[in-house]
Design a protein around this motif. Structure first.
Motif, mmCIF file in Angstrom:
data_model
loop_
_atom_site.group_PDB
_atom_site.id
_atom_site.type_symbol
_atom_site.label_atom_id
_atom_site.label_comp_id
_atom_site.label_asym_id
_atom_site.label_seq_id
_atom_site.Cartn_x
_atom_site.Cartn_y
_atom_site.Cartn_z
ATOM 1 N N SER A 52 0.845 -1.199 0.000
ATOM 2 C CA SER A 52 0.000 0.000 0.000
ATOM 3 C C SER A 52 0.881 1.250 0.000
ATOM 4 N N ARG A 53 0.267 2.356 -0.346
ATOM 5 C CA ARG A 53 0.978 3.637 -0.347
ATOM 6 C C ARG A 53 1.514 3.947 1.047
ATOM 7 N N HIS A 112 -4.283 -2.514 -4.378
ATOM 8 C CA HIS A 112 -3.436 -1.315 -4.345
ATOM 9 C C HIS A 112 -3.002 -0.787 -5.704
ATOM 10 N N GLU A 145 -3.984 2.881 -6.728
ATOM 11 C CA GLU A 145 -3.229 3.960 -6.075
ATOM 12 C C GLU A 145 -1.793 4.003 -6.579
ATOM 13 N N GLU A 194 -1.996 6.063 -9.703
ATOM 14 C CA GLU A 194 -2.265 7.473 -9.364
ATOM 15 C C GLU A 194 -1.037 8.187 -8.804
#
Length: 180
Positions: free
Chosen positions: A6-7, A39, A42, A45
């Protein structure tokens, strides 16, 4: 990067900063992510990855729209599992599943889409690989191979090129994917 963190996990470990530093120092040219749901959106992005390695095939179409999003973000797209581990081949005959798969089994997906109706002389394995390379936003696919004969077969299949446009559109429709 692997395992599609994850970020927040990457931020806590200063992963992106470290990778960008390595690129700035000339130690790496590109930064890539082997990404999957949840994930992957994101990751795209974030606009820091030059390349994405994404699982995808007719038996594992879950990331289809994200392949296009990654390409629109000007990132390269390399498919992993382009033959779905040979899942549909005569040799494997649905005794294995694609890596990182979720949802319906490969065999159920195949049966629900009635893909046998579309083969027109192709093997199931050929159909799966040619489906994968038919996606216009795919730059390359990793087929993985257990021996030289499999490699030769996969090269011969890939040399036949993408599925005919109408066949690819029909296969996508049967999978519930949006037209390209």
């Amino acid at each position: 990067m692997h395992l599609s963190p994850s970020r927040s996990e990457m931020a806590a470990a200063e992963t992106i900063e470290t990778l960008q530093s390595l690129r700035d120092e000339g130690k790496v040219r590109f930064i890539g992510m082997s990404g999957t749901l949840p994930h992957l959106p994101e990751h795209i992005e974030m606009d820091v990855f030059d390349e994405f390695q994404i699982p995808y095939s007719a038996l594992q179409p879950d990331h289809d729209a994200l392949i296009t999003r990654a390409a629109q973000a000007e990132a390269g797209v390399i498919i992993r599992g382009g033959t779905a581990r040979g899942t549909a081949s005569a040799e494997r005959n649905f005794t294995v599943e694609p890596l990182s798969s979720s949802g319906a089994s490969a065999q159920d997906r195949w049966a629900t889409a009635h893909f046998d109706e579309l083969l027109d002389g192709m093997s199931r394995h050929e159909f799966v690989l040619r489906f994968t390379i038919s996606h216009p936003d795919v730059a390359s696919t990793i087929v993985g191979t257990g021996n030289l004969e499999h490699l030769r077969d996969n090269i011969a299949i890939a040399a036949r090129g993408p599925l005919p446009t109408d066949l690819y559109a029909e296969a996508r429709s049967r999978l519930g994917l949006t037209p390209l």
